[in-house]
Design a protein around this motif. Structure first.
Motif, PDB file in Angstrom:
ATOM      1  N   PHE A  30       0.865  -1.179   0.000  1.00 26.35           N
ATOM      2  CA  PHE A  30       0.000   0.000   0.000  1.00 26.35           C
ATOM      3  C   PHE A  30       0.899   1.225   0.000  1.00 26.35           C
ATOM      4  CE2 PHE A  30      -2.469   3.343   2.176  1.00 26.35           C
ATOM      5  CZ  PHE A  30      -3.617   3.348   1.383  1.00 26.35           C
ATOM      6  N   ASP A  31       0.918   1.941  -1.122  1.00 27.76           N
ATOM      7  CA  ASP A  31       1.732   3.148  -1.269  1.00 27.76           C
ATOM      8  C   ASP A  31       1.043   4.270  -0.503  1.00 27.76           C
ATOM      9  OD1 ASP A  31       3.257   5.271  -2.013  1.00 27.76           O
ATOM     10  OD2 ASP A  31       2.855   5.128  -4.166  1.00 27.76           O
ATOM     11  N   VAL A  32       1.450   4.482   0.720  1.00 29.16           N
ATOM     12  CA  VAL A  32       0.715   5.353   1.632  1.00 29.16           C
ATOM     13  C   VAL A  32       0.693   6.811   1.176  1.00 29.16           C
ATOM     14  CG1 VAL A  32       2.664   5.844   3.170  1.00 29.16           C
ATOM     15  CG2 VAL A  32       0.331   5.789   4.101  1.00 29.16           C
ATOM     16  N   LEU A  33       1.692   7.237   0.414  1.00 29.97           N
ATOM     17  CA  LEU A  33       1.697   8.608  -0.117  1.00 29.97           C
ATOM     18  C   LEU A  33       1.259   8.661  -1.572  1.00 29.97           C
ATOM     19  CD1 LEU A  33       4.982  10.125   1.395  1.00 29.97           C
ATOM     20  CD2 LEU A  33       2.663  10.163   2.312  1.00 29.97           C
ATOM     21  N   ASP A  34       0.977   7.494  -2.137  1.00 27.04           N
ATOM     22  CA  ASP A  34       0.549   7.384  -3.532  1.00 27.04           C
ATOM     23  C   ASP A  34       1.516   8.125  -4.468  1.00 27.04           C
ATOM     24  OD1 ASP A  34      -0.950   6.496  -5.634  1.00 27.04           O
ATOM     25  OD2 ASP A  34      -2.484   8.039  -5.467  1.00 27.04           O
ATOM     26  N   GLY A  35       2.779   7.757  -4.343  1.00 26.78           N
ATOM     27  CA  GLY A  35       3.801   8.409  -5.154  1.00 26.78           C
ATOM     28  C   GLY A  35       4.047   7.768  -6.496  1.00 26.78           C
ATOM     29  N   GLY A  36       3.373   6.668  -6.783  1.00 25.95           N
ATOM     30  CA  GLY A  36       3.558   6.018  -8.079  1.00 25.95           C
ATOM     31  C   GLY A  36       4.107   4.614  -7.946  1.00 25.95           C
ATOM     32  N   LYS A  37       3.913   3.819  -8.965  1.00 27.95           N
ATOM     33  CA  LYS A  37       4.318   2.421  -8.944  1.00 27.95           C
ATOM     34  C   LYS A  37       5.830   2.273  -8.786  1.00 27.95           C
ATOM     35  CE  LYS A  37       0.587   0.079 -11.401  1.00 27.95           C
ATOM     36  NZ  LYS A  37       0.269  -0.757 -10.248  1.00 27.95           N
ATOM     37  N   ALA A  38       6.242   1.191  -8.145  1.00 23.11           N
ATOM     38  CA  ALA A  38       7.648   0.830  -8.040  1.00 23.11           C
ATOM     39  C   ALA A  38       7.956  -0.134  -9.182  1.00 23.11           C
ATOM     40  CB  ALA A  38       7.939   0.187  -6.686  1.00 23.11           C
ATOM     41  N   GLU A  39       8.605   0.375 -10.214  1.00 27.06           N
ATOM     42  CA  GLU A  39       8.856  -0.429 -11.410  1.00 27.06           C
ATOM     43  C   GLU A  39       9.757  -1.626 -11.123  1.00 27.06           C
ATOM     44  OE1 GLU A  39       7.197   0.070 -14.050  1.00 27.06           O
ATOM     45  OE2 GLU A  39       6.313   1.982 -13.443  1.00 27.06           O
ATOM     46  N   ASN A  40      10.573  -1.530 -10.075  1.00 27.39           N
ATOM     47  CA  ASN A  40      11.489  -2.617  -9.729  1.00 27.39           C
ATOM     48  C   ASN A  40      10.835  -3.730  -8.909  1.00 27.39           C
ATOM     49  OD1 ASN A  40      13.640  -1.359 -11.020  1.00 27.39           O
ATOM     50  ND2 ASN A  40      14.249  -0.237  -9.186  1.00 27.39           N
ATOM     51  N   LEU A  41       9.539  -3.579  -8.648  1.00 29.92           N
ATOM     52  CA  LEU A  41       8.829  -4.600  -7.869  1.00 29.92           C
ATOM     53  C   LEU A  41       7.627  -5.144  -8.649  1.00 29.92           C
ATOM     54  CD1 LEU A  41       8.767  -2.821  -4.361  1.00 29.92           C
ATOM     55  CD2 LEU A  41      10.355  -4.605  -5.120  1.00 29.92           C
ATOM     56  N   PRO A  42       7.832  -5.671  -9.853  1.00 26.18           N
ATOM     57  CA  PRO A  42       6.701  -6.135 -10.672  1.00 26.18           C
ATOM     58  C   PRO A  42       5.971  -7.330 -10.078  1.00 26.18           C
ATOM     59  CG  PRO A  42       8.777  -6.829 -11.642  1.00 26.18           C
ATOM     60  CD  PRO A  42       9.134  -5.903 -10.525  1.00 26.18           C
TER      61      PRO A  42
END
Length: 383
Positions: A30-42
């Motif tokens: 859960f991206d608590v700040l909603d900063g965008g997807k983590a591309e390194n964690l597909p």
């Protein structure tokens, strides 16, 4: 087991999460700040893009930047509530464990939800200044005192913070003390390590701002023209006020000095390469946990001169043995003495190099830390 990670998107979080890849667990974030997807964690189920009710709303960024107080007053009209969104996330996923990273970012905003779901084990990872610094600020201390009694399990990056957490109301179990981003992969970095005799760089971490104190280090070296004449001083990750200080004091007229701006973002492998060719690494701040840069500098063979807020750095550095500890980060004379002492005692630097490579470095090897971390999660699942 379903593990729900709650964090902002950061390099340390991504490195930590990678330890769970192929672990057999279902991992959600859960991206608590909603900063965008983590591309390194597909391979991670990522809950992002939840915050904006109207993602394409024109003028939102302008108002947020130019009129922050007004934006805050109307934010409920255009942003989804984190508590309601996280509650839905819990209901949909039904996690076996919730793991939050950094208290004021990832614990305080979801506390009311975790009180409702008090049967779900809650892990909290304390990083850096999270407890040591923010316990001294009334607003943040209020959150700390509310959150810690609900936390079931604690992970820290230094032993110091275990005692602080206990003093502030934590009653749960400690799972371990690990670097914030997990361990370090030395297979990729050993090639950058030069012999002590070939090292001609003095490397300074250039943070200033709230806690960094690199300007004090620069003040300390101003009188060391003769001692540093054979060296290049490299200030990396330099904040703008640090770079301005170098220019204002015309340090380049006195020393061979190179400033690498923080805003220009030096690739990580280049930082490690700098550490591998540095005779001395200096990190100075008024607050931190166990600095990852300190551990990396030690691993790369640089002799560490490091501030010691609350005794955290003393957990890996024995003064006058495998490094030198700065006890007062504001004391320019103390920093000056340590630098002079190190430069005049090559036997100390060589012995520290051997000790750090043989005894300290292996403790933080990535695979070893990963096994300990996975064991910690399994302990929670079996409790």
């Amino acid at each position: 087991m379903k593990i729900l990670l709650v964090s902002m998107n950061s390099i340390h979080f991504v490195r930590w999460a990678h330890q769970l890849e192929n672990s057999g667990h279902e991992v959600y974030w859960f991206d608590v700040l909603d900063g965008g997807k983590a591309e390194n964690l597909p391979w991670v189920y990522q809950i992002t893009g939840w915050k904006q009710k109207y993602p394409n709303l024109k003028g939102r960024h302008f108002i947020k930047k130019r009129l922050p107080f007004f934006y805050k007053r109307i934010s409920f009209l255009i942003e989804n509530d984190v508590v309601k969104t996280f509650k839905k996330t819990i209901e949909n996923i039904k996690p076996d464990i919730v793991h939050s990273f950094v208290l004021y970012i990832s614990c305080a905003p979801i506390l009311e939800v975790m009180k409702t779901y008090n049967k779900i084990p809650w892990i909290y990872s304390s990083w850096g200044s999270d407890l040591f610094y923010f316990r001294n600020l009334p607003k943040y201390k209020e959150d700390i005192l509310k959150v810690l009694p609900r936390i079931d399990y604690l992970i820290t990056d230094c032993m110091r913070d275990i005692n602080i957490a206990n003093e502030l109301g934590f009653k749960g179990n400690v799972l371990g003390t690990f670097p914030g981003g997990g361990g370090f992969n030395y297979d990729e970095t050993n090639r950058y390590i030069k012999p002590v005799e070939e090292r001609k760089t003095i490397l300074i971490k250039g943070y200033q701002g709230r806690s960094g104190r690199s300007i004090q280090v620069l003040k300390a070296i101003q009188s060391l023209t003769e001692e540093l004449k054979e060296f290049t001083v490299v200030v990396f990750g330099a904040d703008i006020e640090v770079a301005n200080y170098v220019i204002k004091k015309k340090l380049s007229n006195k020393l061979s000095i190179k400033v690498l701006y923080r805003k220009d973002f030096l690739p990580h492998h280049e930082i490690l390469e700098l550490m591998g060719e540095a005779l001395i690494y200096i990190g100075n701040s008024n607050s931190d946990g166990m600095p990852n840069t300190l551990l990396e500098a030690i691993a790369q063979g640089a002799f560490p001169i490091q501030s010691n807020p609350g005794g955290a750095s003393a957990e890996v550095i024995t003064h006058n043995k495998n490094g030198l500890l700065i006890e007062n980060c504001e004391d320019i004379n103390e920093i000056n003495r340590h630098i002079v002492s190190a430069l005049s005692r090559m036997d100390l630097i060589k012995n520290a190099f051997k000790l750090n490579q043989i005894s300290v470095k292996p403790i933080f090897e990535r695979q070893l830390i990963k096994e300990q971390v996975l064991d910690a999660y399994n302990k929670v699942s079996k409790s």
